[in-house]
Design an enzyme around this catalytic site. Structure first.
Site, mmCIF file in Angstrom:
data_model
loop_
_atom_site.group_PDB
_atom_site.id
_atom_site.type_symbol
_atom_site.label_atom_id
_atom_site.label_comp_id
_atom_site.label_asym_id
_atom_site.label_seq_id
_atom_site.Cartn_x
_atom_site.Cartn_y
_atom_site.Cartn_z
ATOM 1 N N LYS A 9 -2.276 -32.480 -59.210
ATOM 2 C CA LYS A 9 -3.601 -33.025 -59.531
ATOM 3 C C LYS A 9 -3.590 -33.763 -60.876
ATOM 4 O O LYS A 9 -2.639 -33.631 -61.665
ATOM 5 C CB LYS A 9 -4.623 -31.879 -59.521
ATOM 6 N N TYR A 49 -11.414 -34.009 -49.127
ATOM 7 C CA TYR A 49 -12.061 -32.709 -49.364
ATOM 8 C C TYR A 49 -13.363 -32.559 -48.557
ATOM 9 O O TYR A 49 -14.220 -31.756 -48.932
ATOM 10 C CB TYR A 49 -12.335 -32.520 -50.856
ATOM 11 N N PHE A 57 -19.675 -27.234 -55.883
ATOM 12 C CA PHE A 57 -18.737 -27.880 -56.813
ATOM 13 C C PHE A 57 -18.162 -29.189 -56.264
ATOM 14 O O PHE A 57 -17.291 -29.794 -56.896
ATOM 15 C CB PHE A 57 -17.589 -26.916 -57.168
ATOM 16 N N ARG A 85 1.706 -21.930 -51.084
ATOM 17 C CA ARG A 85 0.516 -21.228 -51.584
ATOM 18 C C ARG A 85 0.922 -20.097 -52.542
ATOM 19 O O ARG A 85 0.260 -19.862 -53.556
ATOM 20 C CB ARG A 85 -0.306 -20.649 -50.424
ATOM 21 N N THR A 91 -6.570 -19.777 -56.753
ATOM 22 C CA THR A 91 -7.364 -20.968 -57.086
ATOM 23 C C THR A 91 -7.793 -20.974 -58.547
ATOM 24 O O THR A 91 -7.719 -22.003 -59.222
ATOM 25 C CB THR A 91 -8.616 -21.030 -56.178
ATOM 26 N N ARG A 102 -0.133 -22.322 -61.115
ATOM 27 C CA ARG A 102 -1.460 -22.368 -61.726
ATOM 28 C C ARG A 102 -1.529 -21.489 -62.981
ATOM 29 O O ARG A 102 -2.180 -21.859 -63.961
ATOM 30 C CB ARG A 102 -2.522 -21.996 -60.701
ATOM 31 N N ASN A 112 -6.976 -27.303 -61.762
ATOM 32 C CA ASN A 112 -6.031 -26.215 -61.448
ATOM 33 C C ASN A 112 -4.668 -26.704 -60.944
ATOM 34 O O ASN A 112 -3.991 -26.015 -60.184
ATOM 35 C CB ASN A 112 -6.677 -25.196 -60.508
ATOM 36 N N HIS A 115 -2.792 -28.819 -55.401
ATOM 37 C CA HIS A 115 -3.396 -28.529 -54.095
ATOM 38 C C HIS A 115 -2.276 -28.173 -53.136
ATOM 39 O O HIS A 115 -1.183 -28.740 -53.225
ATOM 40 C CB HIS A 115 -4.135 -29.765 -53.550
ATOM 41 N N GLU A 126 -3.563 -33.180 -43.252
ATOM 42 C CA GLU A 126 -3.459 -33.685 -44.630
ATOM 43 C C GLU A 126 -2.236 -34.590 -44.810
ATOM 44 O O GLU A 126 -2.294 -35.580 -45.544
ATOM 45 C CB GLU A 126 -3.409 -32.501 -45.609
HETATM 46 P P1 ADP Z 1 -7.507 -23.969 -53.093
HETATM 47 O O1 ADP Z 1 -7.227 -25.260 -53.837
HETATM 48 O O2 ADP Z 1 -6.856 -22.787 -53.781
HETATM 49 O O3 ADP Z 1 -7.161 -24.035 -51.625
HETATM 50 P P2 ADP Z 1 -10.290 -24.192 -52.281
HETATM 51 O O4 ADP Z 1 -9.806 -24.876 -51.052
HETATM 52 O O5 ADP Z 1 -11.212 -23.029 -52.118
HETATM 53 O O6 ADP Z 1 -9.074 -23.709 -53.207
HETATM 54 O O7 ADP Z 1 -11.046 -25.237 -53.213
HETATM 55 C C1 ADP Z 1 -10.566 -26.551 -53.335
HETATM 56 C C2 ADP Z 1 -10.615 -26.944 -54.786
HETATM 57 O O8 ADP Z 1 -11.978 -26.998 -55.207
HETATM 58 C C3 ADP Z 1 -9.953 -25.956 -55.759
HETATM 59 O O9 ADP Z 1 -8.561 -26.126 -55.875
HETATM 60 C C4 ADP Z 1 -10.663 -26.281 -57.043
HETATM 61 O O10 ADP Z 1 -10.110 -27.449 -57.650
HETATM 62 C C5 ADP Z 1 -12.074 -26.590 -56.559
HETATM 63 N N1 ADP Z 1 -12.908 -25.395 -56.643
HETATM 64 C C6 ADP Z 1 -12.903 -24.333 -55.815
HETATM 65 N N2 ADP Z 1 -13.815 -23.419 -56.187
HETATM 66 C C7 ADP Z 1 -14.420 -23.917 -57.286
HETATM 67 C C8 ADP Z 1 -15.454 -23.464 -58.135
HETATM 68 N N3 ADP Z 1 -16.065 -22.281 -57.926
HETATM 69 N N4 ADP Z 1 -15.822 -24.246 -59.177
HETATM 70 C C9 ADP Z 1 -15.235 -25.454 -59.385
HETATM 71 N N5 ADP Z 1 -14.225 -25.937 -58.605
HETATM 72 C C10 ADP Z 1 -13.823 -25.192 -57.573
HETATM 73 MG MG MG Z 2 -7.991 -25.212 -50.135
#
Ligand code: ADP
Ligand code: MG
Length: 137
Positions: A9, A49, A57, A85, A91, A102, A112, A115, A126
């Site tokens: 990212k 997304y 968010f 993962r 996350t 992370r 973070n 992805h 994807e």
């Molecule tokens: P991951 O990336 O671990 O698969 P998710 O698919 O749940 O997590 O979320 C996608 C992305 O959205 C996260 O990597 C993060 O950048 C953002 N995100 C998720 N939850 C939050 C939150 N509570 N506040 C802000 N950003 C968030």
């Molecule tokens: Mg995800």
């Protein structure tokens, strides 16, 4: 053999740790089958997304993903989806296990570092979003 999609990212690209992150993959049994650096448009980020479009968010997530270039890769290996993962960590970097990407490179739940696809089915979707078949070798 599985394939999964990884995105380094904008926060991690800005920190100049692309190589350090790719090393985590290569040192843990994954290989890079495709890779490119690009600047996502707002339309790209919103489409990628789309599953999160109703989450509170979503706007911040899109703003962040277009804030600078990203590096998109197809990673290949045994159990590549779950392995990626595991290497990424939780996350929220505050909850990510020590030694994960992370935990080591991310600042916050929105910035973070990486992805990774969350299932084999989403990995296929994807990967097709970013790469033509002939770009995956
Ligand atoms: P991951 O990336 O671990 O698969 P998710 O698919 O749940 O997590 O979320 C996608 C992305 O959205 C996260 O990597 C993060 O950048 C953002 N995100 C998720 N939850 C939050 C939150 N509570 N506040 C802000 N950003 C968030
Ligand atoms: Mg995800």
């Amino acid at each position: 053999m599985e394939q999964t999609l990884s995105i380094i990212k904008p926060d991690a690209v800005a920190k100049n740790v692309i190589g350090k992150i790719i090393d985590r993959f290569e040192s843990n049994g994954l290989r890079v089958a495709a890779m490119k650096k690009l600047q996502l448009s707002r339309a790209d980020a919103e489409a990628f997304y789309a599953v999160h479009k109703d989450r509170p968010f979503f706007g911040e997530l899109v703003d962040f993903m277009v804030s600078g270039p990203v590096v998109v890769s197809v990673l290949e290996g045994e159990n590549a989806v779950a392995k990626n993962r595991e290497l990424m960590g939780a996350t929220d970097p505050k909850e990510a296990a020590p030694g994960t990407i992370r935990a080591d490179f991310a600042e916050s739940i929105d910035a973070n570092a990486v992805h990774g696809s969350d299932s084999l089915e989403n990995a296929a979707i994807e990967i097709a979003f970013f790469f033509a078949k002939r770009e995956i070798v």
